[in-house]
Design a protein around this motif. Structure first.
Motif, PDB file in Angstrom:
ATOM      1  N   UNK A   1     -16.456   5.844  11.319  1.00 40.12           N
ATOM      2  CA  UNK A   1     -16.981   5.810  10.295  1.00 40.12           C
ATOM      3  C   UNK A   1     -18.490   6.647   9.918  1.00 40.12           C
ATOM      4  N   UNK A   2     -18.352   7.860   9.380  1.00 38.90           N
ATOM      5  CA  UNK A   2     -18.713   8.979   9.473  1.00 38.90           C
ATOM      6  C   UNK A   2     -19.709   8.900   8.032  1.00 38.90           C
ATOM      7  N   UNK A   3     -21.494   8.630   7.616  1.00 40.52           N
ATOM      8  CA  UNK A   3     -21.524   8.600   6.913  1.00 40.52           C
ATOM      9  C   UNK A   3     -21.169   9.641   5.662  1.00 40.52           C
ATOM     10  N   UNK A   4     -20.836   9.275   4.747  1.00 40.84           N
ATOM     11  CA  UNK A   4     -20.307  10.465   3.167  1.00 40.84           C
ATOM     12  C   UNK A   4     -19.028  11.195   3.612  1.00 40.84           C
ATOM     13  N   UNK A   5     -18.409  10.719   4.696  1.00 39.95           N
ATOM     14  CA  UNK A   5     -16.819  11.308   5.269  1.00 39.95           C
ATOM     15  C   UNK A   5     -15.522  10.154   4.933  1.00 39.95           C
ATOM     16  N   UNK A   6     -16.171   9.143   3.862  1.00 38.59           N
ATOM     17  CA  UNK A   6     -15.807   7.951   3.151  1.00 38.59           C
ATOM     18  C   UNK A   6     -13.626   9.469   2.938  1.00 38.59           C
ATOM     19  N   UNK A   7     -13.648   9.685   2.721  1.00 44.77           N
ATOM     20  CA  UNK A   7     -12.839  10.439   1.907  1.00 44.77           C
ATOM     21  C   UNK A   7     -11.388  10.885   3.016  1.00 44.77           C
ATOM     22  N   UNK A   8     -11.974  10.754   3.980  1.00 47.27           N
ATOM     23  CA  UNK A   8     -11.471  10.915   5.205  1.00 47.27           C
ATOM     24  C   UNK A   8     -10.517   9.666   5.405  1.00 47.27           C
ATOM     25  N   UNK A   9     -11.562   9.283   5.970  1.00 52.02           N
ATOM     26  CA  UNK A   9     -11.710   7.754   5.943  1.00 52.02           C
ATOM     27  C   UNK A   9     -10.872   6.825   5.164  1.00 52.02           C
ATOM     28  N   UNK A  10     -10.790   6.231   4.026  1.00 51.64           N
ATOM     29  CA  UNK A  10      -9.789   6.276   3.815  1.00 51.64           C
ATOM     30  C   UNK A  10      -8.421   6.486   3.522  1.00 51.64           C
ATOM     31  N   UNK A  11      -8.025   8.275   3.369  1.00 50.35           N
ATOM     32  CA  UNK A  11      -6.719   8.927   3.653  1.00 50.35           C
ATOM     33  C   UNK A  11      -5.760   8.508   4.931  1.00 50.35           C
ATOM     34  N   UNK A  12      -6.866   8.089   5.704  1.00 44.83           N
ATOM     35  CA  UNK A  12      -6.496   7.410   6.844  1.00 44.83           C
ATOM     36  C   UNK A  12      -6.182   6.289   6.893  1.00 44.83           C
ATOM     37  N   UNK A  13      -6.489   5.344   6.278  1.00 45.85           N
ATOM     38  CA  UNK A  13      -6.014   4.216   5.894  1.00 45.85           C
ATOM     39  C   UNK A  13      -5.110   4.048   5.226  1.00 45.85           C
ATOM     40  N   UNK A  14      -4.954   4.373   4.001  1.00 44.73           N
ATOM     41  CA  UNK A  14      -3.978   4.303   2.734  1.00 44.73           C
ATOM     42  C   UNK A  14      -2.791   5.079   3.919  1.00 44.73           C
ATOM     43  N   UNK A  15      -2.796   5.993   3.941  1.00 44.86           N
ATOM     44  CA  UNK A  15      -1.856   6.490   5.147  1.00 44.86           C
ATOM     45  C   UNK A  15      -0.926   5.784   6.348  1.00 44.86           C
ATOM     46  N   UNK A  16      -1.846   4.959   6.485  1.00 42.49           N
ATOM     47  CA  UNK A  16      -1.170   4.018   7.837  1.00 42.49           C
ATOM     48  C   UNK A  16      -0.950   3.236   7.374  1.00 42.49           C
ATOM     49  N   UNK A  17      -1.083   2.152   6.333  1.00 38.92           N
ATOM     50  CA  UNK A  17      -0.699   1.221   5.626  1.00 38.92           C
ATOM     51  C   UNK A  17       0.505   1.297   4.687  1.00 38.92           C
ATOM     52  N   UNK A  18       0.502   2.972   3.983  1.00 37.26           N
ATOM     53  CA  UNK A  18       1.962   3.314   3.190  1.00 37.26           C
ATOM     54  C   UNK A  18       3.238   3.041   4.023  1.00 37.26           C
ATOM     55  N   UNK A  19       2.729   3.582   5.629  1.00 31.71           N
ATOM     56  CA  UNK A  19       3.852   3.898   6.772  1.00 31.71           C
ATOM     57  C   UNK A  19       4.543   2.228   7.627  1.00 31.71           C
ATOM     58  N   UNK A  20       3.238   1.268   7.129  1.00 35.75           N
ATOM     59  CA  UNK A  20       3.509  -0.257   7.731  1.00 35.75           C
ATOM     60  C   UNK A  20       4.858  -0.525   6.784  1.00 35.75           C
ATOM     61  N   UNK A  21       4.515  -0.599   4.920  1.00 33.56           N
ATOM     62  CA  UNK A  21       5.442  -0.830   4.013  1.00 33.56           C
ATOM     63  C   UNK A  21       6.271  -0.535   4.396  1.00 33.56           C
ATOM     64  N   UNK A  22       6.574   1.207   4.056  1.00 36.93           N
ATOM     65  CA  UNK A  22       7.809   1.733   4.578  1.00 36.93           C
ATOM     66  C   UNK A  22       8.477   1.167   5.577  1.00 36.93           C
ATOM     67  N   UNK A  23       7.919   0.950   6.681  1.00 33.67           N
ATOM     68  CA  UNK A  23       9.254   0.621   7.869  1.00 33.67           C
ATOM     69  C   UNK A  23       9.177  -0.762   7.641  1.00 33.67           C
ATOM     70  N   UNK A  24       8.704  -1.757   6.569  1.00 29.66           N
ATOM     71  CA  UNK A  24       8.928  -3.024   6.170  1.00 29.66           C
ATOM     72  C   UNK A  24       9.005  -3.554   4.956  1.00 29.66           C
ATOM     73  N   UNK A  25      10.021  -2.923   4.401  1.00 34.13           N
ATOM     74  CA  UNK A  25       9.334  -3.289   2.869  1.00 34.13           C
ATOM     75  C   UNK A  25       9.253  -4.247   1.984  1.00 34.13           C
ATOM     76  N   UNK A  26      10.460  -5.416   2.980  1.00 34.45           N
ATOM     77  CA  UNK A  26       9.933  -6.468   2.342  1.00 34.45           C
ATOM     78  C   UNK A  26       8.195  -7.669   2.542  1.00 34.45           C
ATOM     79  N   UNK A  27       7.814  -7.140   3.323  1.00 33.38           N
ATOM     80  CA  UNK A  27       6.812  -7.298   3.565  1.00 33.38           C
ATOM     81  C   UNK A  27       5.775  -7.255   2.071  1.00 33.38           C
ATOM     82  N   UNK A  28       5.665  -6.445   1.137  1.00 33.44           N
ATOM     83  CA  UNK A  28       5.387  -6.152   0.643  1.00 33.44           C
ATOM     84  C   UNK A  28       5.536  -7.457  -1.012  1.00 33.44           C
ATOM     85  N   UNK A  29       6.205  -7.793  -0.503  1.00 33.23           N
ATOM     86  CA  UNK A  29       6.911  -8.787  -1.736  1.00 33.23           C
ATOM     87  C   UNK A  29       6.387 -10.129  -0.727  1.00 33.23           C
TER      88      UNK A  29
END
Length: 240
Positions: A89-117
């Motif tokens: 959590x580097x101050x001012x580097x919010x964009x990199x952090x959020x990109x890492x976060x959303x990339x990871x959760x997208x991968x989890x949803x694609x691995x388990x699409x049923x989890x979305x429901x």
């Protein structure tokens, strides 16, 4: 002793019997088997009876560990999404952090699409899911956004990931080829009535042929546009 609630099972606070024979099953093992079943056959295939047969036990045996399907699916969701990614959590580097976060959760949803429901509606959160929220909020520290705005940012990004994961799950393989054929037939029937649609999809088809229109490209495009808009808001707050 009353059966454990969903919250107690998710957070590991359910009372455990102090006496009796050694359990033949474990709650983690039951959840893992349920996830494997649903990954292979879809959420509609899940029932306590079907899961018991898969484990080689009776349905009543499972009720010693989990009271019913509602509690089971809550545990499955939290296990399937797992722990959030670790990033600095580097101050001012919010964009990199959020990109890492959303990339990871997208991968989890694609691995388990049923989890979305299972993420829809008002329901208890487990420790893993709460951890994802904590990680994203932490990434936005120092941006000047209010608590509600940071929560809305999470909802916006997560909604983008969920919607595209659903689309890609529904048009994979033969379904994509079928749609392509159907769309070509529609455009032939429409003639010149929709020139903008025809031109846009022609370019999309060319990108697919060139291998530059993979799901990750469409997902990343949306993420970057969301982050661009967020950057404008954060800069505006800094100037005040």
């Amino acid at each position: 002793m009353p059966p454990p609630t969903t919250v107690e099972l998710l957070w590991g606070t359910a009372a455990r019997p102090k006496r009796g024979p050694k359990p033949a099953l474990t709650l983690d093992g039951i959840v893992a088997a349920a996830i494997a079943l649903v990954d292979a056959e879809g959420l509609s295939a899940l029932s306590m009876q079907r899961l018991a047969e898969r484990l080689g036990f009776t349905k009543m045996s499972l009720y010693r560990y989990v009271p019913g399907k509602e509690q089971l699916t809550a545990l499955m969701l939290d296990a399937a999404i797992g722990e959030p990614p670790v990033f600095d959590a580097v101050p001012g580097d919010w964009r990199s952090g959020l990109r890492t976060w959303i990339d990871a959760i997208f991968a989890r949803y694609r691995a388990h699409p049923w989890a979305i429901e299972l993420t829809l509606g008002i329901r208890p959160f487990g420790p893993n899911e709460m951890g994802w929220t904590e990680a994203a909020l932490t990434a936005l520290d120092g941006t000047g956004l209010t608590g509600p705005e940071r929560l809305d940012t999470i909802v916006l990004l997560n909604g983008h990931a969920r919607s595209l994961a659903q689309v890609f799950a529904s048009v994979a393989g033969d379904a994509q080829l079928q749609f392509t054929d159907q769309f070509a037939a529609m455009m032939t029937a429409a003639g010149d009535r929709y020139p903008a649609v025809s031109a846009a999809f022609a370019q999309e088809a060319a990108a697919v042929s060139a291998g530059s229109a993979e799901p990750g490209v469409a997902f990343a495009y949306g993420v970057e546009r969301i982050l661009d808009g967020l950057a404008v808001l954060i800069a505006d707050r800094a100037d005040r």
